[in-house]
Design a protein around this motif. Structure first.
Motif, PDB file in Angstrom:
ATOM      1  N   ALA A   1      49.818  64.451  46.383  1.00 22.15           N
ATOM      2  CA  ALA A   1      49.543  65.863  46.064  1.00 22.15           C
ATOM      3  C   ALA A   1      50.562  66.760  46.776  1.00 22.15           C
ATOM      4  CB  ALA A   1      48.121  66.213  46.468  1.00 22.15           C
ATOM      5  N   ASN A   2      51.823  66.613  46.378  1.00 26.99           N
ATOM      6  CA  ASN A   2      52.920  67.379  46.964  1.00 26.99           C
ATOM      7  C   ASN A   2      53.293  68.494  45.979  1.00 26.99           C
ATOM      8  OD1 ASN A   2      55.746  68.180  47.365  1.00 26.99           O
ATOM      9  ND2 ASN A   2      55.868  66.532  48.876  1.00 26.99           N
ATOM     10  N   SER A   3      52.992  69.739  46.328  1.00 25.69           N
ATOM     11  CA  SER A   3      53.188  70.873  45.396  1.00 25.69           C
ATOM     12  C   SER A   3      54.620  70.971  44.891  1.00 25.69           C
ATOM     13  CB  SER A   3      52.805  72.192  46.076  1.00 25.69           C
ATOM     14  OG  SER A   3      51.441  72.174  46.395  1.00 25.69           O
ATOM     15  N   GLU A   4      55.570  70.804  45.805  1.00 29.46           N
ATOM     16  CA  GLU A   4      56.981  70.930  45.413  1.00 29.46           C
ATOM     17  C   GLU A   4      57.382  69.825  44.434  1.00 29.46           C
ATOM     18  OE1 GLU A   4      61.420  70.854  47.443  1.00 29.46           O
ATOM     19  OE2 GLU A   4      59.681  71.027  48.770  1.00 29.46           O
ATOM     20  N   GLY A   5      56.955  68.595  44.753  1.00 28.94           N
ATOM     21  CA  GLY A   5      57.270  67.464  43.885  1.00 28.94           C
ATOM     22  C   GLY A   5      56.660  67.618  42.498  1.00 28.94           C
ATOM     23  N   ILE A   6      55.380  68.004  42.453  1.00 29.38           N
ATOM     24  CA  ILE A   6      54.683  68.150  41.167  1.00 29.38           C
ATOM     25  C   ILE A   6      55.308  69.279  40.336  1.00 29.38           C
ATOM     26  CG2 ILE A   6      52.450  68.703  40.081  1.00 29.38           C
ATOM     27  CD1 ILE A   6      51.132  67.195  42.488  1.00 29.38           C
ATOM     28  N   LYS A   7      55.691  70.349  41.012  1.00 30.81           N
ATOM     29  CA  LYS A   7      56.359  71.458  40.318  1.00 30.81           C
ATOM     30  C   LYS A   7      57.670  70.970  39.681  1.00 30.81           C
ATOM     31  CE  LYS A   7      57.827  76.230  40.968  1.00 30.81           C
ATOM     32  NZ  LYS A   7      57.816  77.401  41.841  1.00 30.81           N
ATOM     33  N   ASP A   8      58.416  70.143  40.417  1.00 31.23           N
ATOM     34  CA  ASP A   8      59.683  69.602  39.905  1.00 31.23           C
ATOM     35  C   ASP A   8      59.461  68.695  38.696  1.00 31.23           C
ATOM     36  OD1 ASP A   8      61.069  70.919  41.892  1.00 31.23           O
ATOM     37  OD2 ASP A   8      61.281  69.155  43.195  1.00 31.23           O
TER      38      ASP A   8
ATOM     39  N   GLU B   1      60.625  60.813  45.651  1.00 31.63           N
ATOM     40  CA  GLU B   1      61.061  61.932  46.497  1.00 31.63           C
ATOM     41  C   GLU B   1      59.997  63.014  46.404  1.00 31.63           C
ATOM     42  OE1 GLU B   1      65.015  64.711  46.865  1.00 31.63           O
ATOM     43  OE2 GLU B   1      65.217  62.845  45.760  1.00 31.63           O
ATOM     44  N   ASN B   2      59.613  63.591  47.533  1.00 23.79           N
ATOM     45  CA  ASN B   2      58.533  64.595  47.556  1.00 23.79           C
ATOM     46  C   ASN B   2      57.261  64.080  46.882  1.00 23.79           C
ATOM     47  OD1 ASN B   2      60.030  66.564  48.926  1.00 23.79           O
ATOM     48  ND2 ASN B   2      60.903  67.361  47.033  1.00 23.79           N
ATOM     49  N   GLY B   3      56.980  62.789  47.066  1.00 24.93           N
ATOM     50  CA  GLY B   3      55.736  62.222  46.542  1.00 24.93           C
ATOM     51  C   GLY B   3      55.693  62.012  45.046  1.00 24.93           C
ATOM     52  N   VAL B   4      56.853  62.111  44.369  1.00 24.98           N
ATOM     53  CA  VAL B   4      56.886  61.948  42.908  1.00 24.98           C
ATOM     54  C   VAL B   4      58.109  61.126  42.495  1.00 24.98           C
ATOM     55  CG1 VAL B   4      55.748  64.189  42.539  1.00 24.98           C
ATOM     56  CG2 VAL B   4      58.247  64.048  42.407  1.00 24.98           C
ATOM     57  N   GLN B   5      58.052  60.640  41.263  1.00 23.24           N
ATOM     58  CA  GLN B   5      59.226  60.019  40.644  1.00 23.24           C
ATOM     59  C   GLN B   5      59.598  60.829  39.411  1.00 23.24           C
ATOM     60  OE1 GLN B   5      57.443  55.848  40.793  1.00 23.24           O
ATOM     61  NE2 GLN B   5      59.640  55.401  40.997  1.00 23.24           N
ATOM     62  N   LEU B   6      60.713  61.532  39.520  1.00 23.55           N
ATOM     63  CA  LEU B   6      61.253  62.255  38.361  1.00 23.55           C
ATOM     64  C   LEU B   6      61.827  61.242  37.377  1.00 23.55           C
ATOM     65  CD1 LEU B   6      63.174  65.127  40.211  1.00 23.55           C
ATOM     66  CD2 LEU B   6      61.069  65.384  38.903  1.00 23.55           C
ATOM     67  N   MET B   7      62.171  61.707  36.179  1.00 20.49           N
ATOM     68  CA  MET B   7      62.862  60.840  35.226  1.00 20.49           C
ATOM     69  C   MET B   7      64.329  60.728  35.609  1.00 20.49           C
ATOM     70  SD  MET B   7      61.275  62.097  31.597  1.00 20.49           S
ATOM     71  CE  MET B   7      61.298  63.849  31.942  1.00 20.49           C
ATOM     72  N   LYS B   8      64.886  59.568  35.368  1.00 18.90           N
ATOM     73  CA  LYS B   8      66.340  59.426  35.501  1.00 18.90           C
ATOM     74  C   LYS B   8      66.992  60.302  34.426  1.00 18.90           C
ATOM     75  CE  LYS B   8      66.456  54.626  37.130  1.00 18.90           C
ATOM     76  NZ  LYS B   8      66.643  53.232  36.708  1.00 18.90           N
ATOM     77  N   PRO B   9      68.276  60.678  34.599  1.00 18.56           N
ATOM     78  CA  PRO B   9      68.952  61.448  33.544  1.00 18.56           C
ATOM     79  C   PRO B   9      68.894  60.705  32.204  1.00 18.56           C
ATOM     80  CG  PRO B   9      70.308  61.318  35.528  1.00 18.56           C
ATOM     81  CD  PRO B   9      69.143  60.401  35.746  1.00 18.56           C
ATOM     82  N   ILE B  10      68.850  61.460  31.127  1.00 17.37           N
ATOM     83  CA  ILE B  10      68.836  60.862  29.779  1.00 17.37           C
ATOM     84  C   ILE B  10      70.165  61.229  29.101  1.00 17.37           C
ATOM     85  CG2 ILE B  10      67.535  60.585  27.627  1.00 17.37           C
ATOM     86  CD1 ILE B  10      65.123  61.875  29.053  1.00 17.37           C
ATOM     87  N   PRO B  11      71.203  60.422  29.325  1.00 11.94           N
ATOM     88  CA  PRO B  11      72.505  60.768  28.749  1.00 11.94           C
ATOM     89  C   PRO B  11      72.448  60.683  27.222  1.00 11.94           C
ATOM     90  CG  PRO B  11      72.574  58.587  29.741  1.00 11.94           C
ATOM     91  CD  PRO B  11      71.222  59.150  30.042  1.00 11.94           C
TER      92      PRO B  11
ATOM     93  N   GLU C   1      42.742  63.574  42.835  1.00 13.72           N
ATOM     94  CA  GLU C   1      42.069  64.780  42.329  1.00 13.72           C
ATOM     95  C   GLU C   1      42.836  66.044  42.730  1.00 13.72           C
ATOM     96  OE1 GLU C   1      37.556  66.562  41.813  1.00 13.72           O
ATOM     97  OE2 GLU C   1      37.892  64.945  43.241  1.00 13.72           O
ATOM     98  N   GLU C   2      43.347  66.076  43.948  1.00 12.58           N
ATOM     99  CA  GLU C   2      44.125  67.228  44.415  1.00 12.58           C
ATOM    100  C   GLU C   2      45.435  67.347  43.622  1.00 12.58           C
ATOM    101  OE1 GLU C   2      45.014  70.619  46.141  1.00 12.58           O
ATOM    102  OE2 GLU C   2      43.077  69.624  46.352  1.00 12.58           O
ATOM    103  N   SER C   3      46.062  66.204  43.341  1.00  7.48           N
ATOM    104  CA  SER C   3      47.290  66.197  42.518  1.00  7.48           C
ATOM    105  C   SER C   3      47.016  66.786  41.136  1.00  7.48           C
ATOM    106  CB  SER C   3      47.818  64.764  42.353  1.00  7.48           C
ATOM    107  OG  SER C   3      48.308  64.262  43.561  1.00  7.48           O
ATOM    108  N   GLU C   4      45.857  66.442  40.577  1.00  4.53           N
ATOM    109  CA  GLU C   4      45.501  66.921  39.232  1.00  4.53           C
ATOM    110  C   GLU C   4      45.298  68.436  39.217  1.00  4.53           C
ATOM    111  OE1 GLU C   4      43.687  62.668  37.705  1.00  4.53           O
ATOM    112  OE2 GLU C   4      42.319  64.113  38.630  1.00  4.53           O
ATOM    113  N   LYS C   5      44.764  68.975  40.282  1.00  4.76           N
ATOM    114  CA  LYS C   5      44.588  70.443  40.367  1.00  4.76           C
ATOM    115  C   LYS C   5      45.950  71.139  40.385  1.00  4.76           C
ATOM    116  CE  LYS C   5      40.146  70.336  42.780  1.00  4.76           C
ATOM    117  NZ  LYS C   5      39.512  70.311  44.105  1.00  4.76           N
ATOM    118  N   ILE C   6      46.877  70.619  41.201  1.00  3.78           N
ATOM    119  CA  ILE C   6      48.227  71.209  41.270  1.00  3.78           C
ATOM    120  C   ILE C   6      48.923  71.039  39.921  1.00  3.78           C
ATOM    121  CG2 ILE C   6      50.486  71.119  42.432  1.00  3.78           C
ATOM    122  CD1 ILE C   6      48.956  69.808  44.867  1.00  3.78           C
ATOM    123  N   LEU C   7      48.757  69.855  39.327  1.00  2.00           N
ATOM    124  CA  LEU C   7      49.407  69.563  38.034  1.00  2.00           C
ATOM    125  C   LEU C   7      48.931  70.540  36.956  1.00  2.00           C
ATOM    126  CD1 LEU C   7      51.061  67.808  36.054  1.00  2.00           C
ATOM    127  CD2 LEU C   7      49.080  66.276  35.879  1.00  2.00           C
TER     128      LEU C   7
END
Length: 295
Positions: free
Chosen positions: A147-154, A111-121, A187-193
């Protein structure tokens, strides 16, 4: 937190061995090791075989603190023994190698160019259990595809939110926002990261320490300015699908960045090898990864 272990991780010469393939990635790890899926008929047999593989690696004379600072374990491995000692105790007491635990439960959908972690119950209980088993730190992985700013921020926000929970439990989190090596705008993703990492680091308390596990950057020495950041105990690099030779070549061009390789470490090891062949192959890999890590 064990100060001796912290000093070793912070300033020691060497790298971190990632022995934490779990769940879905276990059959692939076994296949690479020369054990086909028809060799086991259930999960228990599969985990027995993978523990045998990890035991063979950890007990090998090649697997030594002369080259290796730490090892990342899967929960199932933490709860098993090597020569009648729990794995983390064997690593530290017999080998002088600092034990870490993988705590994430895998990746959510893109989602938004990224894969977040699943919940860790039940993370609090897992962290308590890890502390009782003398684990020093943890590792958890997310993936950045675009290189999706919103996704990387999340991604970074989620990593640090859980990271603080891990720090509260007295452990040191390895925060791993992997940038896919096949991403067209890596490279663009790494700059945002990097920007997001700096934002989150600025919000930590003075005494809070983390580690970072990052893809080897496209621009050489791109993370050098993060290395002096007071909250960072160490920055390690993942192999990310590169062959061992390629990963080592890229790593060697980044001063101060050390390896935390998984597939690139176990490359070439098989169940069919004699002890001599196995130890020689592992020794060769460990020395090559070490050389790239201290360059």
């Amino acid at each position: 937190m064990n100060q001796l272990q912290m000093d070793l991780i912070h300033t020691g010469k060497g790298f971190i061995a990632a022995l934490d393939q779990s769940g879905g990635s276990t059959p692939k790890a076994l296949l690479q090791y020369g054990i086909k899926e028809d060799s086991y008929s259930n999960e228990e047999e599969m985990f027995n075989l993978v523990h045998d593989m990890r035991t063979r690696i950890i007990t090998s004379p090649a697997f030594t603190s002369e080259y290796i600072l730490g090892a990342i374990l899967f929960e199932n491995t933490m709860d098993r023994t090597i020569h009648d000692e729990f794995t983390a105790d064997y690593l530290w007491e017999k080998k002088g190698i600092v034990p870490f635990l993988k705590v994430d439960k895998g990746l959510a959908a893109i989602e938004n160019g990224v894969q977040l972690m699943k919940p860790i119950p039940d993370l609090d209980n897992l962290l308590k259990h890890a502390a009782q088993k003398n684990i020093f730190g943890t590792k958890m992985r997310s993936v950045i595809k675009d290189a999706n700013s919103e996704g990387i921020k999340d991604v970074v926000a989620q990593q640090f939110e859980i990271g603080k929970q891990i720090i509260e439990a007295g452990l040191v989190p390895i925060i791993e926002p992997e940038v896919d090596i096949h991403s067209p705008d890596k490279e663009e993703s790494e700059k945002i990261l990097k920007e997001e990492l700096l934002n989150q680091l600025s919000g930590l308390r003075q005494d809070e320490k983390i580690m970072l596990k990052l893809s080897i950057p496209t621009a050489e020495n791109f993370y050098s300015d993060l290395m002096g950041e007071p909250h960072i105990a160490r920055i390690v690099a993942l192999s990310g699908g590169y062959s061992q030779t390629e990963a080592n070549e890229k790593l060697a061009r980044n001063q101060g960045l050390i390896a935390s390789f998984s597939r690139a470490l176990s490359q070439g090891l098989t169940a069919q090898q004699t002890e001599e062949e196995f130890d020689a192959m592992l020794s060769s890999s460990i020395k090559a990864i070490f050389a790239a890590s201290i360059s």
